[in-house]
Design an enzyme around this catalytic site. Structure first.
Site, PDB file in Angstrom:
ATOM      1  N   GLU A 240       0.839  -1.192   0.000  1.00 25.99           N
ATOM      2  CA  GLU A 240       0.000   0.000   0.000  1.00 25.99           C
ATOM      3  C   GLU A 240       0.878   1.247   0.000  1.00 25.99           C
ATOM      4  OE1 GLU A 240      -2.310  -0.504   3.504  1.00 25.99           O
ATOM      5  OE2 GLU A 240      -3.121  -2.438   2.870  1.00 25.99           O
TER       6      GLU A 240
ATOM      7  N   LEU B  73      -5.879  -2.119  -0.950  1.00 20.55           N
ATOM      8  CA  LEU B  73      -5.686  -2.031   0.495  1.00 20.55           C
ATOM      9  C   LEU B  73      -6.254  -3.258   1.195  1.00 20.55           C
ATOM     10  CD1 LEU B  73      -5.143   0.869  -0.468  1.00 20.55           C
ATOM     11  CD2 LEU B  73      -6.178   1.685   1.642  1.00 20.55           C
TER      12      LEU B  73
ATOM     13  N   GLU C  58      -4.409  -6.578   3.366  1.00 21.34           N
ATOM     14  CA  GLU C  58      -3.181  -7.270   3.752  1.00 21.34           C
ATOM     15  C   GLU C  58      -3.198  -8.748   3.383  1.00 21.34           C
ATOM     16  OE1 GLU C  58      -3.120  -3.465   5.288  1.00 21.34           O
ATOM     17  OE2 GLU C  58      -4.707  -4.950   5.653  1.00 21.34           O
TER      18      GLU C  58
ATOM     19  N   HIS D 183      -1.025   2.559  14.870  1.00 17.51           N
ATOM     20  CA  HIS D 183       0.239   2.976  14.282  1.00 17.51           C
ATOM     21  C   HIS D 183       1.385   2.807  15.271  1.00 17.51           C
ATOM     22  CE1 HIS D 183      -2.976   5.052  12.087  1.00 17.51           C
ATOM     23  NE2 HIS D 183      -2.231   4.848  11.038  1.00 17.51           N
TER      24      HIS D 183
END
Length: 987
Positions: free
Chosen positions: A672, A701, A703, A774
């Site tokens: 991505e 997008l 995984e 994140h």
């Protein structure tokens, strides 16, 4: 409930009731007017179906006296043999566990095959099983081009998409070391022709699985953007998932409505109808290189498996209705009605095959089983001796680049073009009075059971030369006349706790342009998607050709653009005036307490993960459209990284990826935002411009699809390097690593490999951005996967050689590697004080790669001397925090040895024990969670080895990482490390 005896007796009764035909067709003619299936083909199908049926009966018989271990059968699904008959034996097949008829038919197409012995050896777990060696019963054989798959439903579908992508790409390459070149029409080590298609079978219940949804979506998406994908999905629909029924019409609705995936359907119990429809679907897929699905309605006879009492959830009427559709009976009837076989002849053949199966079953009973743990685990990504094939592979890769003619003046103008040179000129000279740092010694991986001779020699050499004690000569080169100035080798920029940029991939107003690599342009020409309505296959093929140069995102790289890659240099991001030095005692809340600093590392923009649109497909407009620059100098546009001055972790990985793309022509980088944008942290910036959209491309997008694409591409002979944008996103797709990637060699004894290096941006300390998704620090699931290698470089100096080792391991051993990149350290420059630049490192040229080779499973030690008081064992962000803590402790007279694990799986156990035993005091600094974290493995290794010293852990709290300053309450801090060390010393 239908027992094996019931099924056998019913077939005999049905066959005895058939009446010979009065009109006899020729064997070379179709068996009926509405089919292309000939008598010869129908008889071959009957043999394959009878063989599959008898193998099911034999498996139940073997299980009755505990000699067989697998009873999920193919009875009722034997019509899938007609699919094999409609394909070529060189078409790679990934099969459902009820595709026994297909396997037997495929074996009949390849002379010398013995499907009866193959399958029965799997059933009894014989170590002579040709595919899994007794580890599991799977359908697979390299000679038959049948790729083994696991029994978990649908998990093999994303891989099938990846194999089809590699075949459709038309530029497959044979892996290095395979010994075979790329001949006409042959692009991989398995001998799959250039016009091969991939067939992938699965059950109706699998349609609902997330992995299947991902595969269908990706296949349709690829078709939508005009990418070739020669893939035939085959759904074997018996309307049951063990006891759960598929609602009437649901599977048809689900499959027929998939955009970009052409739908075909047939009665899977009618061999002629199945053959015709399969042949039609295969011809379309092969001709247009587009995906399709063949929906076969089948029945399930004898329950899900041997222990399944289906009477508990199925009525007698329902079971009888399925028996009435028995595909073996219907194939026999087809032959008799066509006059190409008499009932008695078919009965004799059925019995003959049955006796063959029984004879072989009795023979394999006495075959050996796996006799030890070492035999069981032998295929799990074998590790070559550290100075044998792996280091040789690194050396060979370097040799290819060293041999290139490089203009000796190619880097002479770097100072005018790259901010790297600006950072190098502007770096401050550390004062001689600075406190000695634990980083001062040249850190090396110390062999198990030996003294750290290299490390100590490095310290001695520096001291004898009269160099200040805090100075580190980069370990990849010897001191030279230019080394007289007291310049630290661990370098950084914006301050001990502050990154150069809040947005690491954006340009700055600084004249030098920031820490930049060439920036790809943004222009792209969209390719027309394939349109079957055009009617002319040549037109469709032309459209496919136009898109073939693009990856699954289709984004092209125009030539001639340049731009930015990383964080800004010192000139544009001065650190705070109050930045602490080595003696600072900043707490966990302060800038100096976190590895990455106050603001953390923020992505290149603030857009959300779900808001990004897939780029338009495009042609590769680069002048060198094959994606391989003619020389290394050309790839770097004359700006060789070894001449650019010390680099950040992100810049080093970018340079190492560039060199790897040159060394391995079969390597592709995708994920991505990795191509057009260059990664959200700029790590892949410029790669698409250097190598073109065939080798560096953006994906959709998802995984699961990204990893599946890598698994299939690796299987087909490529070297995939996918990127997972954040560690937290990997958890959506972990089964692709656990259930598929790591098991391929286990289930095939190394006959098949899916080499892959998965780059994952992860770990915490992005304090100015993101929160949990994140800043994920959950690694337990990765360390638990047998055979998976997990690398975690903390510094630029380690990152490049470790990445080269990972790639060599993938090429040599077929390893699957997770290369974990600490986000908070991507653009970090400083270690102790503002603008000391001690976290940067110079990039080694190819001529020095062999000398700095980092073997898998070897740690790196930073020492102060032979009489260290304490050993700190850590990794990732913990390395920087521990070195800072060690500097503070050194002012109090405490000498600490900091050991960077570098490899989290396998752990460097020998190095752990050696360095722990040297001091007798061990502090484990673990930025993962206390429960299930890496620290548990370290402590367990010490206990298992009989370590008699003292030890304690400092680990993150069992919590997700919250947003903003709250993260400091759950993450490890520098202050906690200092206090933990003091508590050990007090014992």
């Amino acid at each position: 409930m239908t027992t094996p005896q019931d099924l056998d007796e019913r077939f005999r009764a049905e066959l005895a009731g058939l009446v010979a035909a009065t009109v006899i067709r020729d064997l070379d003619e179709p068996v009926r007017d509405d089919t292309a299936l000939t008598g010869v083909q129908a008889r071959a199908l009957y043999d394959a179906q009878c063989t599959s049926r008898h193998l099911d009966l034999a498996a139940r018989w073997l299980r009755s006296f505990d000699a067989g271990y697998y009873t999920i059968g193919s009875s009722g699904h034997e019509g899938n043999a007609a699919v094999a008959a409609a394909l070529r034996p060189t078409d790679p097949a990934l099969l459902h566990y009820r595709s026994g008829g297909f396997y037997c038919m495929r074996a009949a197409q390849v002379p010398g095959s013995d499907p009866i012995r193959d399958v029965l050896r799997g059933v009894v777990a014989s170590s002579k099983d040709p595919i899994a060696g007794g580890r599991h019963k799977v359908f697979g054989h390299p000679d038959l081009h049948v790729v083994p798959t696991t029994s978990t439903i649908a998990s093999h579908l994303p891989r099938a998409v990846g194999v089809a992508y590699a075949l459709g790409r038309g530029r497959r390459r044979t892996p290095a070391g395979s010994g075979s070149g790329v001949g006409p029409g042959l692009g991989n080590s398995h001998g799959w022709p250039g016009d091969a298609l991939v067939v992938c079978s699965f059950g109706d219940a699998s349609v609902n699985h997330a992995a299947a949804t991902a595969a269908f979506n990706t296949a349709g998406w690829c078709d939508h953007v005009g990418l070739r994908l020669p893939l035939l999905f085959v759904c074997e629909d018996n309307s049951l998932g063990i006891s759960v029924r598929s609602p009437d019409g649901w599977v048809t609705a689900a499959l027929s409505s998939r955009p970009g995936v052409r739908y075909y359907a047939a009665d899977g119990c009618d061999s002629a109808a199945t053959y015709d429809r399969a042949a039609e679907a295969a011809a379309w897929v092969r001709r247009f290189r587009r995906p399709a699905v063949l929906h076969l309605t089948t029945v399930r006879l004898m329950g899900h498996a041997g222990a399944d009492a289906e009477m508990a959830y199925r009525s007698p009427v329902e079971i009888a209705a399925d028996l009435a559709r028995d595909p073996l009976v219907r194939t026999a009837r087809l032959l008799v009605e066509a006059g190409v076989a008499a009932p008695a002849e078919l009965m004799a053949r059925y019995d003959e095959l049955g006796w063959d199966v029984r004879r072989v079953a009795e023979e394999v009973l006495g075959e050996p089983k796996l006799g030890s743990a070492s035999e069981v685990t032998a295929p799990l990504a074998p590790r070559r001796p550290v100075r044998d094939l792996m280091s040789r592979a690194v050396a060979d890769a370097a040799a290819d680049l060293i041999d290139e003619a490089v203009d000796p003046d190619a880097g002479s103008d770097i100072g005018d073009d790259l901010e790297f040179a600006e950072a190098h000129r502007a770096r401050p000279v550390a004062e001689d009075t600075a406190a000695p740092s634990p980083a001062a010694a040249v850190p090396t991986a110390v062999p198990e059971g030996t003294a750290p001779a290299v490390s100590e020699a490095g310290v001695s050499a520096v001291s004898e030369a009269g160099t200040p004690a805090h100075r580190v000569v980069p370990s990849h080169r010897a001191p030279s006349a230019d080394d007289d100035a007291p310049v630290p080798a661990l370098r950084s920029s914006a301050g001990a706790g502050q990154h150069a940029l809040d947005d690491p991939s954006e340009d700055t107003d600084d004249a030098a342009g920031g820490d930049e690599w060439p920036d790809p342009g943004t222009g792209a020409l969209p390719a027309e998607p394939l349109d079957e309505a055009a009617g002319d296959p040549a037109d469709s093929t032309g459209a496919a050709d136009a898109a073939a140069s693009a990856g699954p995102a289709g984004a092209a790289a125009p030539a001639g653009a340049a731009g930015s890659a990383g964080a800004s240099g010192p000139a544009s991001a001065a650190g705070p005036a109050s930045a602490a030095g080595p003696a600072s005692a900043a707490g966990p809340q302060g800038a100096s307490g976190s590895p990455g600093g106050d603001d953390g590392v923020e992505p290149a923009d603030s857009e959300q993960h779900a808001d990004r649109d897939a780029p338009e497909p495009a042609d590769d407009n680069r002048a060198n459209g094959n994606g391989h620059p003619p020389t290394r100098a050309a790839a770097f546009n004359g700006r060789l990284p070894e001449r650019a001055g010390p680099l950040t972790l992100a810049q080093t990985i970018n340079a190492a990826l560039t060199d790897a793309m040159l060394a391995y022509p079969q390597m592709v980088v995708f994920g991505e935002d990795v191509a057009a944008k260059g990664g959200v942290y700029g790590v892949t910036k410029g790669l698409r411009d250097r190598f073109g959209a065939t080798r560096v491309f953006d994906t959709l997008l998802d995984e699961t699809s990204i990893l599946g694409l890598g698994l299939g591409a690796g299987l087909a002979g490529m070297l995939p390097v996918p990127e997972i944008q954040y560690l937290a996103y990997l958890h959506n797709a972990e089964d692709q690593l656990r259930g598929e990637a790591a098991t391929m060699q286990f289930f095939s004894q190394g006959a098949y490999h899916n080499p892959m290096v998965v780059r994952v941006a992860g770990l915490a300390y992005q304090q100015g951005f993101g929160g949990h998704f994140h800043n994920d620090n959950a690694l337990a699931v990765l360390r638990d996967i047998p055979g998976l290698v997990v690398a975690a470089p903390a510094r630029a100096e380690d990152a490049a050689p470790m990445l080269r080792t990972c790639l060599a391991s993938a090429v040599v051993d077929g390893s699957v590697v997770v290369f974990l990149e600490p986000i908070a350290l991507y653009h970090t420059r400083d270690l102790h004080t503002d603008r000391d630049n001690w976290w940067l490192s110079e990039y080694a040229p190819p001529s020095e790669w062999s000398a700095i080779h980092v073997p898998i499973g070897r740690a790196r030690a930073y020492h102060s001397g032979p009489n260290d008081d304490l050993t700190i064992i850590t990794f990732g962000n913990g390395v920087r925090m521990s070195l800072r803590a060690a500097a503070r402790l050194s002012e109090e007279g405490v000498s600490c040895r900091v050991v960077d694990l570098r490899w989290l799986s396998p752990l460097p156990v020998g190095d752990i024990i050696k360095h722990a035993s040297d001091t007798g005091r061990v502090l484990v600094v673990d930025e993962t969670r206390r429960s299930g974290g890496v620290g548990e493995g370290i402590i367990a290794a010490l206990v298992d080895a009989g370590y008699v010293g003292v030890a304690r852990r400092v680990a993150a709290v069992d919590s997700f990482v919250p947003l903003g300053p709250a993260a400091n309450h759950v993450l490890v801090s520098e202050e906690q490390i200092v206090q933990g060390a003091k508590s050990l010393l007090a014992r």
